[in-house]
Design a protein around this motif. Sequence first.
Motif, short mmCIF file in Angstrom:
data_model
loop_
_atom_site.label_atom_id
_atom_site.label_comp_id
_atom_site.label_asym_id
_atom_site.label_seq_id
_atom_site.Cartn_x
_atom_site.Cartn_y
_atom_site.Cartn_z
N ALA A 151 0.83 -1.21 0.00
CA ALA A 151 0.00 0.00 0.00
C ALA A 151 0.86 1.26 0.00
CB ALA A 151 -0.93 -0.01 1.22
N GLU A 152 1.93 1.23 0.80
CA GLU A 152 2.83 2.39 0.83
C GLU A 152 3.51 2.58 -0.52
OE1 GLU A 152 5.45 1.57 4.02
OE2 GLU A 152 4.01 2.08 5.60
N ARG A 153 3.91 1.44 -1.15
CA ARG A 153 4.55 1.53 -2.46
C ARG A 153 3.57 2.04 -3.51
NH1 ARG A 153 6.84 -2.94 -2.24
NH2 ARG A 153 5.29 -4.23 -3.33
N ALA A 154 2.31 1.56 -3.42
CA ALA A 154 1.30 2.04 -4.37
C ALA A 154 1.02 3.53 -4.17
CB ALA A 154 0.01 1.24 -4.20
N GLU A 155 1.01 3.96 -2.91
CA GLU A 155 0.79 5.38 -2.63
C GLU A 155 1.94 6.22 -3.16
OE1 GLU A 155 -0.17 8.29 1.20
OE2 GLU A 155 0.07 6.14 1.46
N ALA A 156 3.17 5.72 -2.95
CA ALA A 156 4.32 6.45 -3.48
C ALA A 156 4.30 6.47 -5.00
CB ALA A 156 5.61 5.81 -2.97
N GLU A 157 3.91 5.34 -5.61
CA GLU A 157 3.82 5.29 -7.07
C GLU A 157 2.76 6.24 -7.59
OE1 GLU A 157 4.75 3.88 -10.94
OE2 GLU A 157 5.78 3.74 -9.01
N GLN A 158 1.64 6.30 -6.87
CA GLN A 158 0.59 7.23 -7.26
C GLN A 158 1.06 8.68 -7.17
OE1 GLN A 158 -2.17 6.65 -8.65
NE2 GLN A 158 -3.22 8.61 -8.52
N GLY A 159 1.81 8.97 -6.09
CA GLY A 159 2.36 10.31 -5.96
C GLY A 159 3.33 10.64 -7.08
N ARG A 160 4.16 9.64 -7.46
CA ARG A 160 5.09 9.87 -8.56
C ARG A 160 4.35 10.09 -9.88
NH1 ARG A 160 7.25 7.10 -12.56
NH2 ARG A 160 6.06 5.24 -12.00
N ARG A 161 3.28 9.31 -10.08
CA ARG A 161 2.50 9.48 -11.31
C ARG A 161 1.84 10.85 -11.35
NH1 ARG A 161 -0.55 3.59 -11.91
NH2 ARG A 161 1.34 2.37 -12.34
N ILE A 162 1.38 11.31 -10.20
CA ILE A 162 0.75 12.65 -10.15
C ILE A 162 1.78 13.72 -10.52
CG2 ILE A 162 -0.25 14.36 -8.60
CD1 ILE A 162 -1.66 12.08 -7.15
N LEU A 163 3.00 13.59 -9.96
CA LEU A 163 4.04 14.56 -10.27
C LEU A 163 4.41 14.52 -11.75
CD1 LEU A 163 6.40 14.17 -7.17
CD2 LEU A 163 4.76 16.00 -7.63
N GLU A 164 4.51 13.30 -12.31
CA GLU A 164 4.83 13.18 -13.74
C GLU A 164 3.71 13.75 -14.60
OE1 GLU A 164 5.62 9.11 -14.45
OE2 GLU A 164 7.65 9.17 -13.58
N ALA A 165 2.46 13.50 -14.17
CA ALA A 165 1.33 14.04 -14.94
C ALA A 165 1.33 15.56 -14.89
CB ALA A 165 0.02 13.49 -14.38
N ARG A 166 1.63 16.12 -13.72
CA ARG A 166 1.69 17.58 -13.62
C ARG A 166 2.80 18.15 -14.50
NH1 ARG A 166 1.05 18.26 -7.04
NH2 ARG A 166 -1.21 17.86 -6.94
N ALA A 167 3.97 17.49 -14.47
CA ALA A 167 5.08 17.97 -15.30
C ALA A 167 4.73 17.86 -16.78
CB ALA A 167 6.34 17.16 -15.00
N ALA A 168 4.10 16.74 -17.17
CA ALA A 168 3.70 16.59 -18.57
C ALA A 168 2.66 17.63 -18.97
CB ALA A 168 3.16 15.18 -18.80
N GLU A 169 1.73 17.92 -18.06
CA GLU A 169 0.70 18.92 -18.36
C GLU A 169 1.32 20.31 -18.50
OE1 GLU A 169 -3.27 20.10 -19.10
OE2 GLU A 169 -2.21 18.20 -19.14
N ARG A 170 2.27 20.63 -17.63
CA ARG A 170 2.94 21.92 -17.74
C ARG A 170 3.71 22.03 -19.05
NH1 ARG A 170 5.14 21.48 -11.60
NH2 ARG A 170 3.29 22.25 -10.52
N THR A 171 4.38 20.92 -19.43
CA THR A 171 5.10 20.93 -20.69
C THR A 171 4.15 21.10 -21.87
OG1 THR A 171 6.78 19.47 -19.73
CG2 THR A 171 6.69 19.61 -22.13
N ARG A 172 3.01 20.42 -21.79
CA ARG A 172 2.03 20.55 -22.87
C ARG A 172 1.49 21.97 -22.96
NH1 ARG A 172 -3.54 18.99 -24.25
NH2 ARG A 172 -4.10 18.91 -22.05
N ILE A 173 1.20 22.56 -21.81
CA ILE A 173 0.71 23.94 -21.80
C ILE A 173 1.76 24.88 -22.39
CG2 ILE A 173 0.09 25.86 -20.29
CD1 ILE A 173 -1.25 23.84 -18.45
N ALA A 174 3.02 24.71 -21.95
CA ALA A 174 4.08 25.58 -22.46
C ALA A 174 4.25 25.42 -23.97
CB ALA A 174 5.39 25.25 -21.74
N ARG A 175 4.15 24.17 -24.46
CA ARG A 175 4.32 23.93 -25.89
C ARG A 175 3.19 24.57 -26.68
NH1 ARG A 175 4.24 18.46 -26.08
NH2 ARG A 175 6.41 18.42 -25.42
#
Length: 369
Positions: A151-175
């Motif tokens: 559960a802790e690993r899944a939560e950490a993975e979810q947090g990492r995916r959220i951060l990656e999604a935010r970074a990808a969204e910011r990159t898409r917005i900037a592009r």
Amino acid sequence: MDLCGRHITLITILVGVCSVATGYGEYASGSLVALDIAIGIIACALVPLLFRWPVATALVLAVLAAISPTATPPSTIGTLQVSSRQPFPAALGVAVFGIAAHAVRFAWHPLPGLSFAWWMVLVVITHLGLLGWGALAQARRQVIASLRERAERAEAEQGRRILEARAAERTRIAREMHDVLAHRLSLLATYAGALEYRPDLAPEKLSQAAGVIRSGVHQALDELRDVITVLRDKSSPENTDRPVPVLDDLPTLVEESRAVGTPVDVNGDVTEVPGATSRTAYRVLQEALTNARKHAPGQPVKIDINGNPGRNLIIEVTNPLCHADTPTFPGTGTGLIGLTERVRLAGGKLDHEVTAREFRLHALLPWPT
């Protein structure tokens, strides 16, 4: 199984019961009763040591159980504690030692009315039960720990995916911001530069340039609004009020560049290019013309487009380099980086190079049938 106050109380009661039973037995004398009580007290005092030295303490309790029945309850708890906390070989060794200790005790301190064989059957069954109980408790604890870790690993993975999604969204917005606004603002900067360097223009020319700038600002605001709407709404771009530009809009793009003094020559004629490829191709040409206006103002631009369905769409844009004394607009180079990533995501490839005389941009996009 962790020991706590109620377990110690239960052990004390069991020791008392064993002591009373021993004292009233026909085989016990007064000295043996005193010895049993003393050993029971010592065994109870050793119980807390099971937390720190479980195996050694359990063996000591088994030795005391070989001397007196009052040490049997603490010895039982020791076997259970080792079974639930230690590896199975250690638990099996403690259980075998406990069985041997109880066999020794029966040899010199037998119970009336019970044969040695039945005594050993009861002792073996009891210790096997303790081994099974402890193994079950240990397995349950391991499963709980594994589930918690998962559960802790899944939560950490979810947090990492959220951060990656935010970074990808910011990159898409900037592009998207860059693709939409860089072209429009470069046109405005060209007109504004003309007004700055030619203050002696006729009033009608000044009025015309100001009108173009005002119109360009409104178009830039409209396009910015459309980009924000698309980014907020995950629906398809075709559902917006303003259509997304595609390769068929190239004539308009070329006329805008020609209007600000950039000669553009287009060679090749392709039709029925699919939507995704057509949009990416338009962005490539838009960025190429924007860079030409920014870094080589007034220099001619040559565009070559060719390709066939089922193969590739090939785009090549070249323009001479400007003279050293020609004013240019500053750039960061992020436009080409973002454009390269956009083409890569579309399944294509983009290269650009600067030769001694010109700048060349080459894009290869898949053209599915």
